[in-house]
Design a protein around this motif. Structure first.
Motif: not given
Length: 88
Positions: A14-18, A23-26, A60-67
């Motif tokens: 969870s920490q690694v994913r967070r 980073s992606n969101r930023s 790319k942010t969406a494809s990574k599942g961040t959003i």
């Protein structure tokens, strides 16, 4: 605090994913901010160029599942609309 081996592993994951999501969101927010600054400054060329660079970052942010995929689509659509209104 985690008491089981599996719970400790889940906590590490969870920490690694967070951090990865952060980073992606930023990166995405920075790309969007560049468009906003160009629009406020009234620079059509800079806004178009910033949009061209921001669209792949948002996708790319969406494809990574961040959003969510539809959130990314909505953001791209609204930014494109703002830049097009500015240039028209």
């Amino acid at each position: 605090m985690a008491n089981h081996k599996s719970a400790e592993k889940r906590n590490r994951q969870s920490q690694v994913r967070r951090l990865r999501n952060k980073s992606n969101r930023s990166r995405m927010k920075t790309a969007i901010r560049k468009i906003d600054e160009a629009v406020v400054a009234g620079s059509a060329d800079e806004a178009r160029e910033a949009l061209k660079q921001a669209i792949p970052v948002i996708a790319k942010t969406a494809s990574k599942g961040t959003i969510h995929k539809k959130t990314a689509s909505r953001k791209i659509s609204r930014l494109t609309k703002r830049v097009n209104q500015m240039t028209a």
